[in-house]
Design a protein around this motif. Sequence first.
Motif, PDB file in Angstrom:
ATOM      1  N   TYR A  94      -4.531  -6.589  -3.240  1.00  0.00           N
ATOM      2  CA  TYR A  94      -4.232  -5.652  -4.322  1.00  0.00           C
ATOM      3  C   TYR A  94      -2.835  -5.056  -4.155  1.00  0.00           C
ATOM      4  O   TYR A  94      -2.149  -4.780  -5.142  1.00  0.00           O
ATOM      5  CB  TYR A  94      -5.274  -4.529  -4.366  1.00  0.00           C
ATOM      6  N   ARG A  95      -2.396  -4.862  -2.907  1.00  0.00           N
ATOM      7  CA  ARG A  95      -1.084  -4.259  -2.696  1.00  0.00           C
ATOM      8  C   ARG A  95       0.022  -5.149  -3.233  1.00  0.00           C
ATOM      9  O   ARG A  95       1.080  -4.658  -3.638  1.00  0.00           O
ATOM     10  CB  ARG A  95      -0.852  -3.953  -1.219  1.00  0.00           C
ATOM     11  N   ARG A  96      -0.218  -6.461  -3.258  1.00  0.00           N
ATOM     12  CA  ARG A  96       0.780  -7.358  -3.845  1.00  0.00           C
ATOM     13  C   ARG A  96       0.912  -7.115  -5.347  1.00  0.00           C
ATOM     14  O   ARG A  96       2.015  -7.098  -5.896  1.00  0.00           O
ATOM     15  CB  ARG A  96       0.402  -8.814  -3.580  1.00  0.00           C
ATOM     16  N   SER A 110       4.053  -4.670  -7.289  1.00  0.00           N
ATOM     17  CA  SER A 110       5.028  -5.503  -8.010  1.00  0.00           C
ATOM     18  C   SER A 110       5.811  -4.670  -9.013  1.00  0.00           C
ATOM     19  O   SER A 110       5.332  -3.658  -9.535  1.00  0.00           O
ATOM     20  CB  SER A 110       4.307  -6.644  -8.742  1.00  0.00           C
ATOM     21  N   ASP A 161       3.193 -13.851  -1.052  1.00  0.00           N
ATOM     22  CA  ASP A 161       2.302 -12.750  -0.738  1.00  0.00           C
ATOM     23  C   ASP A 161       2.888 -11.914   0.378  1.00  0.00           C
ATOM     24  O   ASP A 161       3.437 -12.430   1.343  1.00  0.00           O
ATOM     25  CB  ASP A 161       0.927 -13.274  -0.315  1.00  0.00           C
ATOM     26  N   ALA A 162       2.792 -10.580   0.197  1.00  0.00           N
ATOM     27  CA  ALA A 162       3.361  -9.673   1.208  1.00  0.00           C
ATOM     28  C   ALA A 162       2.398  -9.512   2.369  1.00  0.00           C
ATOM     29  O   ALA A 162       1.217  -9.667   2.238  1.00  0.00           O
ATOM     30  CB  ALA A 162       3.651  -8.319   0.568  1.00  0.00           C
ATOM     31  N   ARG A 175       6.096 -14.609  -6.561  1.00  0.00           N
ATOM     32  CA  ARG A 175       6.696 -14.199  -5.293  1.00  0.00           C
ATOM     33  C   ARG A 175       5.701 -14.357  -4.154  1.00  0.00           C
ATOM     34  O   ARG A 175       4.481 -14.246  -4.345  1.00  0.00           O
ATOM     35  CB  ARG A 175       7.194 -12.743  -5.379  1.00  0.00           C
ATOM     36  N   PRO A 209      -5.409 -12.564  -4.225  1.00  0.00           N
ATOM     37  CA  PRO A 209      -4.278 -11.951  -3.535  1.00  0.00           C
ATOM     38  C   PRO A 209      -4.587 -10.497  -3.209  1.00  0.00           C
ATOM     39  O   PRO A 209      -5.447  -9.881  -3.821  1.00  0.00           O
ATOM     40  CB  PRO A 209      -3.146 -12.047  -4.569  1.00  0.00           C
ATOM     41  N   ASP A 251       6.958 -12.001 -10.776  1.00  0.00           N
ATOM     42  CA  ASP A 251       6.193 -11.304  -9.742  1.00  0.00           C
ATOM     43  C   ASP A 251       4.962 -12.081  -9.309  1.00  0.00           C
ATOM     44  O   ASP A 251       4.536 -11.973  -8.159  1.00  0.00           O
ATOM     45  CB  ASP A 251       5.787  -9.920 -10.273  1.00  0.00           C
TER      46      ASP A 251
END
Length: 428
Positions: A222-224, A228, A427-428, A425, A220, A422
């Motif tokens: 890293y920003r996800r 979180s 992925d952004a 949830r 995933p 988290d």
Amino acid sequence: MTAADTAPRQTESPTGHSSGARAWIVTGLLVVFMMVNFADKSVFGLAADEIRADMRLSATEFGLANSAFFLLFSVAAAVGLLSDRVRPKWLLLTMAVLWSVAQTPAALGGGLAVLIGSRVLLGAAEGPAFPVAQQAALSWFPNHRRNLPGALVTLGVTLGVITAAPGLTWVIHHHGWRAALWVVAAAGALWALLWAVLGADGTYRTDAPEAPSVDSAAKPAYRRILGSRTWIGTTAAYFTSYWCVALMLVWMPSYLHNGLGHSAAASGKLVALPWAMGALVLLGQAALTGRLMRRGVSSRWARGRVGAGLLLLGAAACLALPLVDGAGGKTALLVVGLGLGGAFPTVAVTTVAELAPPARRGGALGTMNATVTTAGLIAPAVVGQLVDSRGVAGYQTAVLLSGVLLLVGALAAFTLIDPARDAARPDA
């Protein structure tokens, strides 16, 4: 039963030992690794009066010199990211060699500039130590078995100070503080030799599947992970805990001696007490968290809220300091407050290790450590200014400030930590 319980594991390590035995050999070496790491850090605090007298430093200048040690701790983030690609065994070996090299300029002599330069180099080499050591240890165990090895590696921090404080204090008083640097340099070199022969990477590093709710996404963004609520709450709480660790390392010996009136020899022994309390708390927390998780309790409670409780109790002890008269009572509260306050690292590491899949674990842990250790950059300088401006009363003000920060950390841990939520949830 989760997938982590039934995940296939490699039964033989590359060396031919059973993976179970090898896991504990490596964990033991990593405990010693952290012992050497924090023996290095404790020298300045134990020799504070000698260094200040030798170099004619004010409390503020001494605090800034100690803050310089943490100036390049942010490299922990870069090395953490690197450890997702490079074998942790070689990263750890390189760090240990650099520790020994970094001690030698100040051990040989020189003034304040040499001292600060060597501490900056040492800090750069030691900055990534804790997250990479934890990653290396946890890679030998599935999620539901990580609490004990994670606690043991963290316990190395405590054991490093407990075992080093009396011996290094003796060396400092009889042979000078520069001789103490030679002692810790030799310890680092010896560990590097042992690790080169016996060190190894674990079977759960990247190749073994774990709980699907946590590790099903291989890589995933890293920003996800870093965005979180769990990572943010864990990092905020750990920051306040590390503030206490920095305070114990740099200023507690001076507070015990100059602020509470204990002799220099007694201070060298008493300084080990909050670390000893922290060790007991770490083992108790690991046992309680492991038991709760085996009974099906979520990490939100077993890790987040247990950790929040430790910080809350530590805050209460620190904030109660002005209510007690006498050196004995204040020393007891100091031991309880800082001992409990500094006992959050295992909660932090195992929580982020649960949140982040193996391919992103080193980066997530390293970035957390780089953020958290800015407390070490700030705390020594702040306390130095308090002592210069308020005299011995500045020490007590520093403890009260620590209590307030621990309250904030407890609130962050209690309200934000929930790895299962988290990890699940989108992925952004």
